[in-house]
Design a protein around this motif. Structure first.
Motif, PDB file in Angstrom:
ATOM      1  N   ARG A 259      -0.684  29.016 -35.017  1.00 11.83           N
ATOM      2  CA  ARG A 259      -1.741  29.689 -35.774  1.00 11.83           C
ATOM      3  C   ARG A 259      -2.209  28.827 -36.935  1.00 11.83           C
ATOM      4  N   MET A 260      -1.283  28.091 -37.542  1.00  8.51           N
ATOM      5  CA  MET A 260      -1.642  27.237 -38.679  1.00  8.51           C
ATOM      6  C   MET A 260      -2.448  26.013 -38.237  1.00  8.51           C
ATOM      7  N   THR A 261      -2.307  25.618 -36.988  1.00 12.06           N
ATOM      8  CA  THR A 261      -3.013  24.430 -36.487  1.00 12.06           C
ATOM      9  C   THR A 261      -4.169  24.797 -35.558  1.00 12.06           C
ATOM     10  N   ALA A 262      -4.560  26.040 -35.532  1.00 11.95           N
ATOM     11  CA  ALA A 262      -5.612  26.483 -34.611  1.00 11.95           C
ATOM     12  C   ALA A 262      -6.903  25.699 -34.801  1.00 11.95           C
ATOM     13  N   ASP A 263      -7.222  25.362 -36.045  1.00 10.31           N
ATOM     14  CA  ASP A 263      -8.481  24.652 -36.304  1.00 10.31           C
ATOM     15  C   ASP A 263      -8.443  23.207 -35.805  1.00 10.31           C
ATOM     16  N   LEU A 264      -7.268  22.687 -35.507  1.00  6.17           N
ATOM     17  CA  LEU A 264      -7.147  21.312 -34.996  1.00  6.17           C
ATOM     18  C   LEU A 264      -7.266  21.248 -33.470  1.00  6.17           C
ATOM     19  N   ARG A 265      -7.316  22.423 -32.848  1.00  2.75           N
ATOM     20  CA  ARG A 265      -7.346  22.477 -31.382  1.00  2.75           C
ATOM     21  C   ARG A 265      -8.602  23.204 -30.916  1.00  2.75           C
TER      22      ARG A 265
ATOM     23  N   ASP B 285       0.369  31.936 -46.306  1.00  3.00           N
ATOM     24  CA  ASP B 285       1.056  32.949 -45.499  1.00  3.00           C
ATOM     25  C   ASP B 285       1.840  32.266 -44.367  1.00  3.00           C
ATOM     26  N   GLY B 286       1.233  31.273 -43.751  1.00  3.64           N
ATOM     27  CA  GLY B 286       1.895  30.541 -42.675  1.00  3.64           C
ATOM     28  C   GLY B 286       3.143  29.824 -43.155  1.00  3.64           C
ATOM     29  N   LEU B 287       3.053  29.180 -44.310  1.00  2.00           N
ATOM     30  CA  LEU B 287       4.221  28.479 -44.852  1.00  2.00           C
ATOM     31  C   LEU B 287       5.359  29.451 -45.162  1.00  2.00           C
ATOM     32  N   ALA B 288       5.011  30.615 -45.690  1.00  2.00           N
ATOM     33  CA  ALA B 288       6.033  31.630 -45.974  1.00  2.00           C
ATOM     34  C   ALA B 288       6.679  32.113 -44.679  1.00  2.00           C
ATOM     35  N   ARG B 289       5.856  32.333 -43.656  1.00  2.00           N
ATOM     36  CA  ARG B 289       6.399  32.772 -42.364  1.00  2.00           C
ATOM     37  C   ARG B 289       7.254  31.679 -41.718  1.00  2.00           C
ATOM     38  N   LEU B 290       6.826  30.428 -41.856  1.00  2.00           N
ATOM     39  CA  LEU B 290       7.640  29.328 -41.320  1.00  2.00           C
ATOM     40  C   LEU B 290       8.998  29.267 -42.014  1.00  2.00           C
ATOM     41  N   ALA B 291       9.011  29.463 -43.322  1.00  2.00           N
ATOM     42  CA  ALA B 291      10.279  29.440 -44.057  1.00  2.00           C
ATOM     43  C   ALA B 291      11.214  30.539 -43.566  1.00  2.00           C
ATOM     44  N   THR B 292      10.667  31.720 -43.351  1.00  2.00           N
ATOM     45  CA  THR B 292      11.464  32.842 -42.863  1.00  2.00           C
ATOM     46  C   THR B 292      11.987  32.572 -41.456  1.00  2.00           C
ATOM     47  N   SER B 293      11.109  32.093 -40.591  1.00  2.00           N
ATOM     48  CA  SER B 293      11.536  31.842 -39.210  1.00  2.00           C
ATOM     49  C   SER B 293      12.507  30.670 -39.132  1.00  2.00           C
ATOM     50  N   ASP B 294      12.349  29.680 -40.008  1.00  2.00           N
ATOM     51  CA  ASP B 294      13.309  28.564 -40.043  1.00  2.00           C
ATOM     52  C   ASP B 294      14.699  29.055 -40.441  1.00  2.00           C
ATOM     53  N   ALA B 295      14.747  29.947 -41.405  1.00  2.00           N
ATOM     54  CA  ALA B 295      16.047  30.492 -41.832  1.00  2.00           C
ATOM     55  C   ALA B 295      16.705  31.254 -40.687  1.00  2.00           C
ATOM     56  N   ARG B 296      15.933  32.060 -39.991  1.00  2.58           N
ATOM     57  CA  ARG B 296      16.473  32.821 -38.857  1.00  2.58           C
ATOM     58  C   ARG B 296      16.942  31.877 -37.757  1.00  2.58           C
ATOM     59  N   ARG B 297      16.132  30.863 -37.471  1.00  3.71           N
ATOM     60  CA  ARG B 297      16.483  29.914 -36.409  1.00  3.71           C
ATOM     61  C   ARG B 297      17.777  29.173 -36.763  1.00  3.71           C
TER      62      ARG B 297
ATOM     63  N   GLN C 197       7.812  19.027 -34.418  1.00  2.00           N
ATOM     64  CA  GLN C 197       6.631  18.159 -34.522  1.00  2.00           C
ATOM     65  C   GLN C 197       5.372  18.995 -34.790  1.00  2.00           C
ATOM     66  N   VAL C 198       5.258  20.124 -34.133  1.00  2.68           N
ATOM     67  CA  VAL C 198       4.104  21.004 -34.364  1.00  2.68           C
ATOM     68  C   VAL C 198       4.199  21.602 -35.769  1.00  2.68           C
ATOM     69  N   GLU C 199       5.400  21.956 -36.190  1.00  4.70           N
ATOM     70  CA  GLU C 199       5.580  22.481 -37.549  1.00  4.70           C
ATOM     71  C   GLU C 199       5.219  21.427 -38.595  1.00  4.70           C
ATOM     72  N   ARG C 200       5.615  20.202 -38.366  1.00  8.32           N
ATOM     73  CA  ARG C 200       5.295  19.123 -39.306  1.00  8.32           C
ATOM     74  C   ARG C 200       3.777  18.953 -39.410  1.00  8.32           C
ATOM     75  N   LEU C 201       3.090  19.079 -38.306  1.00  6.13           N
ATOM     76  CA  LEU C 201       1.633  19.027 -38.303  1.00  6.13           C
ATOM     77  C   LEU C 201       1.078  20.212 -39.107  1.00  6.13           C
ATOM     78  N   ALA C 202       1.630  21.394 -38.875  1.00  4.92           N
ATOM     79  CA  ALA C 202       1.168  22.590 -39.583  1.00  4.92           C
ATOM     80  C   ALA C 202       1.404  22.486 -41.084  1.00  4.92           C
ATOM     81  N   ARG C 203       2.485  21.888 -41.478  1.00  2.00           N
ATOM     82  CA  ARG C 203       2.819  21.744 -42.896  1.00  2.00           C
ATOM     83  C   ARG C 203       2.053  20.599 -43.565  1.00  2.00           C
ATOM     84  N   GLY C 204       1.381  19.772 -42.760  1.00  2.00           N
ATOM     85  CA  GLY C 204       0.648  18.642 -43.300  1.00  2.00           C
ATOM     86  C   GLY C 204       1.530  17.429 -43.567  1.00  2.00           C
ATOM     87  N   ILE C 205       2.705  17.391 -42.979  1.00  2.00           N
ATOM     88  CA  ILE C 205       3.630  16.271 -43.171  1.00  2.00           C
ATOM     89  C   ILE C 205       3.189  15.066 -42.348  1.00  2.00           C
TER      90      ILE C 205
END
Length: 182
Positions: free
Chosen positions: A65-71, A83-95, A123-131
């Motif tokens: 969802r965070m990279t939708a504009d790139l595709r 909102d995406g970064l906050a959700r990624l942080a939450t899902s990373d903790a769960r994972r 790799q997709v997360e790194r793209l979404a985070r702008g890394i």
């Protein structure tokens, strides 16, 4: 004394029969306990595999969802970056938490396949985070995620003894990507 001698074979028969019954019951109970433990661990292994897949899919869905504009032609609903970064942080903790269950209960092949899938999603997360900068072909990142997910499910199904042939999704999704782009 002669009465005891005449009854001795019968007494020995009863003794041997009793010992045989005790031994057979003990062996049957041990086999039943082992089967019960095996089923118990298979159920826990299944839960660990499913929980990990859900957690990783959650991270991947947010990153998509965070990279939708790139595709171009993406069907993902864009999400606000904060909102995406906050959700990624939450899902990373769960994972991270469910990864520990996978390490404890998973077999070597499935854990290795899970790590490959995790790395592809990262790799997709790194793209979404702008890394990392967007590659020219973002769909290649997504194909890598889908192929590694197929590898994980293949390994997990094999570990659990699930039959039924291939359930790979990557070829169908790859065809969908090429149709969406065209």
């Amino acid at each position: 004394m002669s009465t005891l001698l005449t009854q001795l074979p019968a007494l020995l028969g009863v003794l041997v029969g009793t010992l045989g019954t005790i031994l057979a019951t003990s062996l049957a109970d041990r086999a039943r306990w082992r089967r019960s433990q095996s089923v118990r661990w298979d159920e826990r292994r299944l839960d660990a595999y499913v929980d990990y897949a859900h957690a990783l899919k959650e991270s991947h869905a947010v990153a998509l969802r965070m990279t939708a504009d790139l595709r171009p032609g993406s069907h993902s609903h864009p999400i606000d970056r904060e909102d995406g970064l906050a959700r990624l942080a939450t899902s990373d903790a769960r994972r991270t938490i469910v990864w520990e269950n996978l390490l404890l209960l998973g077999d070597e092949t499935t854990v290795a396949a899970a790590a490959v899938w995790r790395d592809a999603v990262w790799q997709v997360e790194r793209l979404a985070r702008g890394i990392i900068e967007p590659p020219q072909d973002v769909s290649r990142l997504l194909t890598s995620v889908n192929e590694s997910r197929d590898g994980y499910y293949w390994a997990a199904r094999r570990s659990l003894g699930v039959r039924g042939g291939s359930v790979e999704q990557s070829p169908a999704l790859q065809q969908r990507f090429s149709t969406d782009d065209g």
